[in-house]
Design a protein around this motif. Structure first.
Motif, PDB file in Angstrom:
ATOM      1  N   GLN A 155      74.508  44.008  27.732  1.00 12.62           N
ATOM      2  CA  GLN A 155      74.586  43.923  29.312  1.00 12.62           C
ATOM      3  C   GLN A 155      73.590  44.630  30.041  1.00 12.62           C
ATOM      4  OE1 GLN A 155      77.050  41.942  30.761  1.00 12.62           O
ATOM      5  NE2 GLN A 155      77.039  41.286  28.433  1.00 12.62           N
ATOM      6  N   ASN A 156      72.588  45.539  29.343  1.00  9.74           N
ATOM      7  CA  ASN A 156      71.531  46.136  29.895  1.00  9.74           C
ATOM      8  C   ASN A 156      70.586  46.650  28.736  1.00  9.74           C
ATOM      9  OD1 ASN A 156      72.596  48.907  28.879  1.00  9.74           O
ATOM     10  ND2 ASN A 156      74.397  48.651  30.085  1.00  9.74           N
ATOM     11  N   GLU A 157      69.474  47.297  29.334  1.00  4.92           N
ATOM     12  CA  GLU A 157      68.449  47.502  28.210  1.00  4.92           C
ATOM     13  C   GLU A 157      68.805  48.458  27.202  1.00  4.92           C
ATOM     14  OE1 GLU A 157      64.975  50.534  30.020  1.00  4.92           O
ATOM     15  OE2 GLU A 157      65.114  48.410  31.173  1.00  4.92           O
ATOM     16  N   VAL A 158      69.276  49.572  27.539  1.00  3.10           N
ATOM     17  CA  VAL A 158      69.884  50.620  26.636  1.00  3.10           C
ATOM     18  C   VAL A 158      70.698  49.900  25.572  1.00  3.10           C
ATOM     19  CG1 VAL A 158      71.108  52.772  26.438  1.00  3.10           C
ATOM     20  CG2 VAL A 158      69.546  52.386  28.482  1.00  3.10           C
ATOM     21  N   TRP A 159      71.559  49.237  25.960  1.00  3.57           N
ATOM     22  CA  TRP A 159      72.444  48.644  24.907  1.00  3.57           C
ATOM     23  C   TRP A 159      71.642  47.758  23.818  1.00  3.57           C
ATOM     24  CZ3 TRP A 159      77.725  45.576  26.501  1.00  3.57           C
ATOM     25  CH2 TRP A 159      78.321  45.080  25.417  1.00  3.57           C
ATOM     26  N   LEU A 160      70.820  46.791  24.400  1.00  2.55           N
ATOM     27  CA  LEU A 160      69.868  45.921  23.747  1.00  2.55           C
ATOM     28  C   LEU A 160      68.909  46.886  22.884  1.00  2.55           C
ATOM     29  CD1 LEU A 160      68.897  43.056  22.997  1.00  2.55           C
ATOM     30  CD2 LEU A 160      67.350  43.350  24.986  1.00  2.55           C
ATOM     31  N   VAL A 161      68.191  47.856  23.384  1.00  6.45           N
ATOM     32  CA  VAL A 161      67.554  48.627  22.601  1.00  6.45           C
ATOM     33  C   VAL A 161      68.245  49.382  21.529  1.00  6.45           C
ATOM     34  CG1 VAL A 161      66.139  50.948  22.510  1.00  6.45           C
ATOM     35  CG2 VAL A 161      65.914  49.119  24.273  1.00  6.45           C
ATOM     36  N   GLY A 162      69.333  49.846  21.674  1.00  3.74           N
ATOM     37  CA  GLY A 162      70.133  50.487  20.794  1.00  3.74           C
ATOM     38  C   GLY A 162      70.629  49.375  19.588  1.00  3.74           C
ATOM     39  N   THR A 163      70.859  48.392  19.972  1.00  5.19           N
ATOM     40  CA  THR A 163      71.357  47.174  19.034  1.00  5.19           C
ATOM     41  C   THR A 163      70.067  46.590  18.186  1.00  5.19           C
ATOM     42  OG1 THR A 163      71.360  45.549  20.410  1.00  5.19           O
ATOM     43  CG2 THR A 163      73.461  46.296  20.162  1.00  5.19           C
ATOM     44  N   ARG A 164      68.877  46.883  18.718  1.00  6.15           N
ATOM     45  CA  ARG A 164      67.576  46.477  18.106  1.00  6.15           C
ATOM     46  C   ARG A 164      67.126  47.470  16.856  1.00  6.15           C
ATOM     47  NH1 ARG A 164      65.039  42.233  16.956  1.00  6.15           N
ATOM     48  NH2 ARG A 164      62.869  42.804  17.624  1.00  6.15           N
TER      49      ARG A 164
END
Length: 473
Positions: free
Chosen positions: A76-85
């Motif tokens: 839902q946001n870039e912090v979430w996406l970076v963490g999952t990457r």
């Protein structure tokens, strides 16, 4: 899946920006976070597979990668996406070294070459097809939500592969070291190698986000930490098994092959980076059109890798040298094609040179991997493969930084010349391929033998039986 996720996300970046409003820094970390975590895990994960079983590590990595892909798609946001990457990178690093370890364990002689040929075809095709698949998914699901399916596409693959891997992969007893005692993971070595790798890669993967020259000062502590790692491994190796057996680098095939791989991947990966930017930003191609333009390279690479794996045990290092010559000629041909036609039809103009370069790439990657690992003992296959793949990741980061720098020197600014930037980038990639060719020729003309004999003995008559016995089938 792990290799597709290196290249497929590139074409999804505009969609990610539209979908969750990601910043430029966040987009950079979507790419570099995966690469850093992936590179960090390769060697310790390979060693864990050697010690505790490759099947277990493969299943853990595959499960984690599938879960991380689902979480990335739901971001839902870039912090979430970076963490999952980052989590995806860790999972990919756990999974990948087990593959070369399995091939070392299950095959001998010419059959091992054919198996590495199929692996090389997978490397070439998945890396090159990533932009095409990403373009298709974004075209189908729209610019706002299409990026999510770049990650969701891994879910059905993972769910199908998990039961198959559990059933088909051979059960493998934990490895034992050369001293006869059960090996250790060498936590100090893991810490030193991990810290050195991260500090070395950071200025390259963050090149555009960290302006100025101060970032290159990080190379000094990186070299010092990696030198400390070498010193520790020598000291630790006198008493117990180290994380990386430095004696492997005294084997000519392994030392030269790892260096060649680093140099080649520096040029190889950067080709797709500058080509995608040139076509999408300069020629206004859609993500799908840009992906289709890369298809000739993918097709040539996949077909040639399978063939190269079959003949490498008869030809040896001259096959790799010939492949590198083809890559250089193909890249120079693509540069000339852009010089003659820099209009929207350029995708057709570069098709034949890219096909030729792709064939050369297929004759380079898998044969080089076969030759590099040919003398590695099976109980070191995972960690040795992890070191080789870490060299590829370091080469990729250095190459994208170097080629990207010369590309943006022409294509950046208020009045970008995209064609000039692309031609300069291709010439730089060709130069890196020439350096790899010099390493190959050094081995061809000064080596005692260029046909792999293998640490486990060649024995083509015993290849199939050995593989079947170890797989329990």
């Amino acid at each position: 899946m792990t290799l597709l996720d290196v290249s497929i996300v590139n074409v999804a970046l505009p969609s990610i920006r539209t979908g969750i409003g990601a910043s430029q820094s966040g987009l950079q970390w979507v790419l570099s976070g995966y690469a850093l975590a992936f590179g960090l895990m390769l060697v310790p994960a390979g060693r864990l597979g050697d010690l505790h079983g490759r099947r277990v590590m493969f299943l853990v990595g595959l499960s984690l990668f599938t879960v991380a892909s689902a979480l990335a798609g739901a971001s839902q946001n870039e912090v979430w996406l970076v963490g999952t990457r980052l989590l995806q990178g860790v999972a990919g690093g756990l999974l990948v070294p087990q593959v070369s370890g399995f091939i070392q364990q299950m095959f001998r002689g010419a059959e091992r070459g054919r198996a590495f040929g199929m692996l090389g075809a997978t490397v070439g095709v998945s890396t090159a097809l990533g932009p095409l698949l990403g373009g298709v998914l974004i075209q189908l699901f729209g610019a706002h939500e299409g990026w999510r399916w770049v990650f969701y596409v891994n879910l059905p693959i993972g769910l199908v592969l998990l039961p198959l891997a559990h059933r088909l992969l051979p059960r493998h007893a934990a490895g034992r070291g050369e001293r006869g005692a059960r090996g250790s993971l060498d936590p100090v070595g893991v810490l030193l190698l991990g810290a050195g790798t991260v500090v070395l890669l950071l200025p390259f993967v963050q090149q555009r986000e960290w302006p100025g020259t101060q970032k290159w000062l990080l190379l000094v502590p990186a070299v010092l930490v990696l030198a400390g790692f070498v010193g520790w491994e020598r000291h630790h190796g006198r008493r117990r098994e180290p994380l990386v057996d430095l004696a492997l680098f005294r084997r000519r095939s392994y030392g030269l092959g790892t260096l060649l791989s680093l140099l080649y991947f520096a040029g190889f990966t950067a080709i797709f980076f500058v080509l995608t930017l040139f076509l999408q930003n300069g020629m206004r191609y859609s993500a799908l059109e840009a992906g289709l333009s890369i298809m000739p390279f993918a097709l040539g690479s996949g077909a040639a890798a399978a063939v190269g794996g079959r003949i490498v045990t008869r030809i040896g290092r001259p096959l790799v040298a010939g492949g590198l010559c083809m890559v250089v000629v193909g890249l120079l041909g693509a540069t000339l094609a852009v010089q003659l036609d820099d209009n929207r039809s350029v995708g057709f103009a570069i098709a034949l040179p890219l096909l030729f370069a792709g064939v050369g790439s297929g004759l380079t990657i898998s044969p080089n991997q076969t030759l590099t690992l040919s003398e590695v003992p099976v109980d070191r296959a995972g960690s040795a493969g992890g070191v080789l793949q870490t060299a590829q990741r370091i080469g990729s980061a250095i190459g994208i930084a170097a080629v990207g720098s010369v590309f943006f020197s022409k294509a950046g600014g208020a009045h970008p010349d995209w064609a000039a930037g692309f031609k300069t980038g291709l010439l730089t990639s060709a130069g890196l391929a020439v350096l790899a060719l010099a390493v190959a020729l050094t081995d061809v003309f000064t080596g005692p033998s260029n046909v792999p004999q293998g640490a486990d003995g060649p024995g083509p008559g015993r290849e199939r039986d050995a593989g079947r016995q170890q797989s329990g089938r």
